[in-house]
Motif scaffolding. Structure first.
Motif, PDB file in Angstrom:
ATOM      1  N   MET A   5      -1.754  -2.579   8.567  1.00 41.75           N
ATOM      2  CA  MET A   5      -0.452  -1.936   8.651  1.00 41.75           C
ATOM      3  C   MET A   5       0.234  -1.888   7.282  1.00 41.75           C
ATOM      4  SD  MET A   5       2.757  -2.827  11.188  1.00 41.75           S
ATOM      5  CE  MET A   5       1.731  -2.831  12.655  1.00 41.75           C
ATOM      6  N   LEU A   6      -0.044  -2.896   6.468  1.00 41.14           N
ATOM      7  CA  LEU A   6       0.540  -2.920   5.124  1.00 41.14           C
ATOM      8  C   LEU A   6       0.018  -1.763   4.280  1.00 41.14           C
ATOM      9  CD1 LEU A   6       2.380  -4.381   3.125  1.00 41.14           C
ATOM     10  CD2 LEU A   6       0.422  -5.841   2.502  1.00 41.14           C
ATOM     11  N   ASP A   7      -1.276  -1.428   4.446  1.00 40.27           N
ATOM     12  CA  ASP A   7      -1.853  -0.290   3.725  1.00 40.27           C
ATOM     13  C   ASP A   7      -1.146   1.006   4.118  1.00 40.27           C
ATOM     14  OD1 ASP A   7      -3.824  -1.849   2.401  1.00 40.27           O
ATOM     15  OD2 ASP A   7      -5.037  -1.834   4.240  1.00 40.27           O
ATOM     16  N   VAL A   8      -0.863   1.143   5.403  1.00 38.45           N
ATOM     17  CA  VAL A   8      -0.158   2.332   5.891  1.00 38.45           C
ATOM     18  C   VAL A   8       1.247   2.391   5.288  1.00 38.45           C
ATOM     19  CG1 VAL A   8       0.773   3.491   7.941  1.00 38.45           C
ATOM     20  CG2 VAL A   8      -1.481   2.403   8.031  1.00 38.45           C
ATOM     21  N   ALA A   9       1.907   1.226   5.281  1.00 38.66           N
ATOM     22  CA  ALA A   9       3.273   1.164   4.735  1.00 38.66           C
ATOM     23  C   ALA A   9       3.311   1.585   3.274  1.00 38.66           C
ATOM     24  CB  ALA A   9       3.828  -0.247   4.906  1.00 38.66           C
ATOM     25  N   LYS A  10       2.355   1.092   2.478  1.00 41.74           N
ATOM     26  CA  LYS A  10       2.293   1.457   1.057  1.00 41.74           C
ATOM     27  C   LYS A  10       2.036   2.944   0.887  1.00 41.74           C
ATOM     28  CE  LYS A  10       0.724  -3.053  -0.632  1.00 41.74           C
ATOM     29  NZ  LYS A  10      -0.409  -3.804  -1.235  1.00 41.74           N
ATOM     30  N   LYS A  11       1.124   3.482   1.715  1.00 44.17           N
ATOM     31  CA  LYS A  11       0.787   4.901   1.626  1.00 44.17           C
ATOM     32  C   LYS A  11       1.992   5.772   1.985  1.00 44.17           C
ATOM     33  CE  LYS A  11      -2.439   8.195   1.370  1.00 44.17           C
ATOM     34  NZ  LYS A  11      -3.275   8.441   0.182  1.00 44.17           N
ATOM     35  N   ALA A  12       2.768   5.338   2.978  1.00 41.65           N
ATOM     36  CA  ALA A  12       3.922   6.123   3.423  1.00 41.65           C
ATOM     37  C   ALA A  12       5.167   5.844   2.608  1.00 41.65           C
ATOM     38  CB  ALA A  12       4.197   5.834   4.901  1.00 41.65           C
ATOM     39  N   GLY A  13       5.136   4.788   1.787  1.00 42.52           N
ATOM     40  CA  GLY A  13       6.303   4.447   0.983  1.00 42.52           C
ATOM     41  C   GLY A  13       7.422   3.845   1.812  1.00 42.52           C
ATOM     42  N   VAL A  14       7.050   3.098   2.867  1.00 40.35           N
ATOM     43  CA  VAL A  14       8.056   2.447   3.722  1.00 40.35           C
ATOM     44  C   VAL A  14       7.668   0.985   3.887  1.00 40.35           C
ATOM     45  CG1 VAL A  14       8.588   4.577   4.974  1.00 40.35           C
ATOM     46  CG2 VAL A  14       6.805   3.035   5.852  1.00 40.35           C
ATOM     47  N   SER A  15       8.509   0.248   4.568  1.00 42.82           N
ATOM     48  CA  SER A  15       8.191  -1.159   4.824  1.00 42.82           C
ATOM     49  C   SER A  15       7.240  -1.297   6.006  1.00 42.82           C
ATOM     50  CB  SER A  15       9.481  -1.936   5.123  1.00 42.82           C
ATOM     51  OG  SER A  15      10.015  -1.539   6.370  1.00 42.82           O
ATOM     52  N   LYS A  16       6.607  -2.450   6.064  1.00 40.04           N
ATOM     53  CA  LYS A  16       5.718  -2.757   7.191  1.00 40.04           C
ATOM     54  C   LYS A  16       6.493  -2.744   8.506  1.00 40.04           C
ATOM     55  CE  LYS A  16       2.535  -6.337   8.825  1.00 40.04           C
ATOM     56  NZ  LYS A  16       1.944  -7.682   8.551  1.00 40.04           N
ATOM     57  N   ALA A  17       7.744  -3.224   8.461  1.00 45.45           N
ATOM     58  CA  ALA A  17       8.576  -3.243   9.663  1.00 45.45           C
ATOM     59  C   ALA A  17       8.849  -1.837  10.178  1.00 45.45           C
ATOM     60  CB  ALA A  17       9.887  -3.960   9.374  1.00 45.45           C
ATOM     61  N   THR A  18       8.995  -0.880   9.237  1.00 42.91           N
ATOM     62  CA  THR A  18       9.234   0.503   9.651  1.00 42.91           C
ATOM     63  C   THR A  18       8.013   1.077  10.348  1.00 42.91           C
ATOM     64  OG1 THR A  18      10.800   0.880   7.853  1.00 42.91           O
ATOM     65  CG2 THR A  18       9.790   2.830   8.828  1.00 42.91           C
ATOM     66  N   VAL A  19       6.820   0.786   9.832  1.00 39.61           N
ATOM     67  CA  VAL A  19       5.584   1.235  10.490  1.00 39.61           C
ATOM     68  C   VAL A  19       5.504   0.658  11.899  1.00 39.61           C
ATOM     69  CG1 VAL A  19       3.063   1.174  10.413  1.00 39.61           C
ATOM     70  CG2 VAL A  19       4.368   1.474   8.293  1.00 39.61           C
ATOM     71  N   SER A  20       5.849  -0.612  12.019  1.00 42.14           N
ATOM     72  CA  SER A  20       5.821  -1.269  13.319  1.00 42.14           C
ATOM     73  C   SER A  20       6.774  -0.596  14.295  1.00 42.14           C
ATOM     74  CB  SER A  20       6.183  -2.748  13.169  1.00 42.14           C
ATOM     75  OG  SER A  20       6.188  -3.393  14.419  1.00 42.14           O
ATOM     76  N   ALA A  40       0.276   8.990   7.050  1.00 41.84           N
ATOM     77  CA  ALA A  40      -0.392   7.880   6.373  1.00 41.84           C
ATOM     78  C   ALA A  40      -1.431   7.233   7.282  1.00 41.84           C
ATOM     79  CB  ALA A  40       0.645   6.843   5.940  1.00 41.84           C
ATOM     80  N   ILE A  41      -1.134   7.140   8.561  1.00 41.75           N
ATOM     81  CA  ILE A  41      -2.095   6.580   9.525  1.00 41.75           C
ATOM     82  C   ILE A  41      -3.344   7.455   9.576  1.00 41.75           C
ATOM     83  CG2 ILE A  41      -2.504   6.228  11.996  1.00 41.75           C
ATOM     84  CD1 ILE A  41       0.405   5.279  12.210  1.00 41.75           C
ATOM     85  N   GLU A  42      -3.133   8.767   9.609  1.00 40.02           N
ATOM     86  CA  GLU A  42      -4.265   9.690   9.663  1.00 40.02           C
ATOM     87  C   GLU A  42      -5.096   9.623   8.385  1.00 40.02           C
ATOM     88  OE1 GLU A  42      -5.110  14.484  10.314  1.00 40.02           O
ATOM     89  OE2 GLU A  42      -3.070  13.684  10.487  1.00 40.02           O
ATOM     90  N   GLU A  43      -4.435   9.560   7.239  1.00 36.97           N
ATOM     91  CA  GLU A  43      -5.160   9.557   5.969  1.00 36.97           C
ATOM     92  C   GLU A  43      -5.902   8.241   5.724  1.00 36.97           C
ATOM     93  OE1 GLU A  43      -2.192  10.487   3.085  1.00 36.97           O
ATOM     94  OE2 GLU A  43      -2.219  12.659   3.512  1.00 36.97           O
ATOM     95  N   THR A  44      -5.334   7.137   6.184  1.00 33.87           N
ATOM     96  CA  THR A  44      -5.981   5.828   5.959  1.00 33.87           C
ATOM     97  C   THR A  44      -6.997   5.489   7.034  1.00 33.87           C
ATOM     98  OG1 THR A  44      -4.193   4.677   7.152  1.00 33.87           O
ATOM     99  CG2 THR A  44      -3.969   4.913   4.745  1.00 33.87           C
ATOM    100  N   GLY A  45      -6.878   6.150   8.206  1.00 37.17           N
ATOM    101  CA  GLY A  45      -7.777   5.818   9.309  1.00 37.17           C
ATOM    102  C   GLY A  45      -7.388   4.534  10.014  1.00 37.17           C
ATOM    103  N   TYR A  46      -6.120   4.153   9.893  1.00 42.32           N
ATOM    104  CA  TYR A  46      -5.655   2.900  10.501  1.00 42.32           C
ATOM    105  C   TYR A  46      -5.695   2.982  12.027  1.00 42.32           C
ATOM    106  CZ  TYR A  46      -2.376  -0.719  12.046  1.00 42.32           C
ATOM    107  OH  TYR A  46      -1.780  -1.775  12.680  1.00 42.32           O
ATOM    108  N   ARG A  47      -6.197   1.912  12.645  1.00 44.08           N
ATOM    109  CA  ARG A  47      -6.199   1.801  14.106  1.00 44.08           C
ATOM    110  C   ARG A  47      -5.306   0.627  14.489  1.00 44.08           C
ATOM    111  NH1 ARG A  47     -11.997   1.675  16.671  1.00 44.08           N
ATOM    112  NH2 ARG A  47     -10.677   1.902  18.512  1.00 44.08           N
ATOM    113  N   PRO A  48      -4.198   0.876  15.175  1.00 42.70           N
ATOM    114  CA  PRO A  48      -3.290  -0.213  15.507  1.00 42.70           C
ATOM    115  C   PRO A  48      -3.908  -1.195  16.490  1.00 42.70           C
ATOM    116  CG  PRO A  48      -2.549   1.859  16.482  1.00 42.70           C
ATOM    117  CD  PRO A  48      -3.708   2.187  15.621  1.00 42.70           C
ATOM    118  N   ASN A  49      -3.524  -2.440  16.352  1.00 39.46           N
ATOM    119  CA  ASN A  49      -3.948  -3.487  17.277  1.00 39.46           C
ATOM    120  C   ASN A  49      -3.140  -3.319  18.557  1.00 39.46           C
ATOM    121  OD1 ASN A  49      -4.134  -5.939  18.743  1.00 39.46           O
ATOM    122  ND2 ASN A  49      -4.763  -7.003  16.883  1.00 39.46           N
ATOM    123  N   LEU A  50      -3.798  -2.764  19.586  1.00 42.21           N
ATOM    124  CA  LEU A  50      -3.081  -2.434  20.808  1.00 42.21           C
ATOM    125  C   LEU A  50      -2.513  -3.666  21.494  1.00 42.21           C
ATOM    126  CD1 LEU A  50      -5.369   0.334  22.339  1.00 42.21           C
ATOM    127  CD2 LEU A  50      -3.249   0.601  21.054  1.00 42.21           C
TER     128      LEU A  50
END
Length: 341
Positions: A5-20, A40-50
């Motif tokens: 999630m931190l990778d997504v946050a950096k890519k989107a330029g937001v905080s980890k809490a915002t991604v959450s 950012a999720i699409e570009e990084t391929g991040y899969r959230p922990n359901l």
């Protein structure tokens, strides 16, 4: 490398809490920020922990179904599962199946398993838990629960059930109206609520027509073809003559037919045959079975609709018992008492 999630946050330029918050569906996050996070999720391929998300939001978009494995074989379970999966999908949710296994303790564990997965609601098709235990589970659980095929006393709004006893009364009444009085019966598994209800209906109908109950005309099965065959042999060996046979489900009727044929009994000329469920094989059997169609699909659809209303915070209203429909085919003919007063 595992994307976090931190990778997504950096890519989107937001905080980890915002991604959450975006993943949790928080409406307070602006549309622009949401779009950046999803990109950012699409570009990084991040899969959230359901599971982690479920724990955080207490919602999973999943509906659990508990069914004991004794119901896995046969078209009845197929219809139940098909309808449950179809209606769940229509409401944008996933269906999770848990095995109730072999006793009440394991059925309860299956319910707890689905609750641990944060299922939003649970359907229980019980085999071992009694009504008092089910009422207790509903009282102790904060998630919507609906019990299928069992009539609850304390929580009638949490159950959907068929009128098994009355449907059996109507079926036996039909045989009597066709001139049958010597009517045999194959019951379901020992302790099965459906089996007990159908046996009670058989006895009630006989009593209403002043026909004496003869225990030699009753044999117990376990819902399977083989048990129907063995019950048929038992009835024939018991020595009590009968011109009609009611089996508590179609599979047992087909099994019993094999025993009757082996004994030289013709259906329907010597023994009329009537059963329950109206499985697909019933209309293709020779002769086609007269059977009571149990509205499994309709019951499951109403179950899911009730659950969705409960999830939306609306109180569930008790439903009346679902009536079966007698489907008259060629396995029943007039009996020896037709036209007699």
């Amino acid at each position: 490398m595992m994307i976090t999630m931190l990778d997504v946050a950096k890519k989107a330029g937001v905080s980890k809490a915002t991604v959450s918050r975006v993943l949790a569906g928080n409406s307070y996050v602006s549309k622009t920020t949401q779009d950046r996070v999803f990109k950012a999720i699409e570009e990084t391929g991040y899969r959230p922990n359901l599971l982690a998300r479920n724990l955080a939001t207490n919602k999973s978009q999943n509906i659990g179904l508990v069914v004991t494995n004794t119901l896995y074989n046969g078209p009845y379970f197929s219809e139940l599962l098909f309808q449950a999966a179809t209606v769940t999908e229509q409401h944008g949710r996933q269906l999770l199946l848990a095995d109730g296994k072999h006793d009440a303790r394991q059925e309860r564990q299956a319910i707890e398993f689905l609750l641990d997965l944060r299922c939003d609601a649970i359907i229980i098709y019980p085999r071992f838990l009694n009504t008092a235990e089910l009422d207790e589970i509903i009282e102790q659980t904060h998630k919507p629960i609906i019990v299928v095929n069992r009539q609850l006393e304390k929580h009638p709004q949490h159950c959907v059930f068929a009128a098994h006893e009355q449907n059996t009364v109507d079926a036996v009444n039909y045989l009597v109206s066709q001139g049958h009085r010597d009517i045999a019966f194959i019951s379901g598994s020992d302790g099965s609520p459906t089996g007990i209800s159908r046996l009670n209906g058989y006895r009630e109908a006989l009593q209403s027509h002043h026909i004496a109950f003869n225990p030699q005309r009753v044999a117990q099965g376990s819902w399977t073809l083989q048990s129907g065959y063995e019950a048929g042999l038992e009835l024939l060996a018991g020595g009590a003559e009968f011109t009609a046979l009611v089996a508590s489900n179609d599979d047992m009727a087909i099994g019993a037919a094999r025993a009757l044929y082996a004994a030289g009994k013709r259906i329907p000329q010597d023994v009329s045959l009537l059963s329950f469920d109206d499985i697909p094989m019933a209309s293709f059997f020779v002769p086609p079975l007269t059977t009571v169609h149990v509205p499994v699909g309709e019951m499951i659809r109403h179950t899911l609709e009730k659950l969705v209303l409960m999830l939306d915070g609306q109180p569930g209203e008790p439903l009346p018992a679902f009536n079966g429909q007698l489907i008259v085919r060629e396995s029943v003919v007039a009996g020896p008492y037709l036209g007699r007063t």
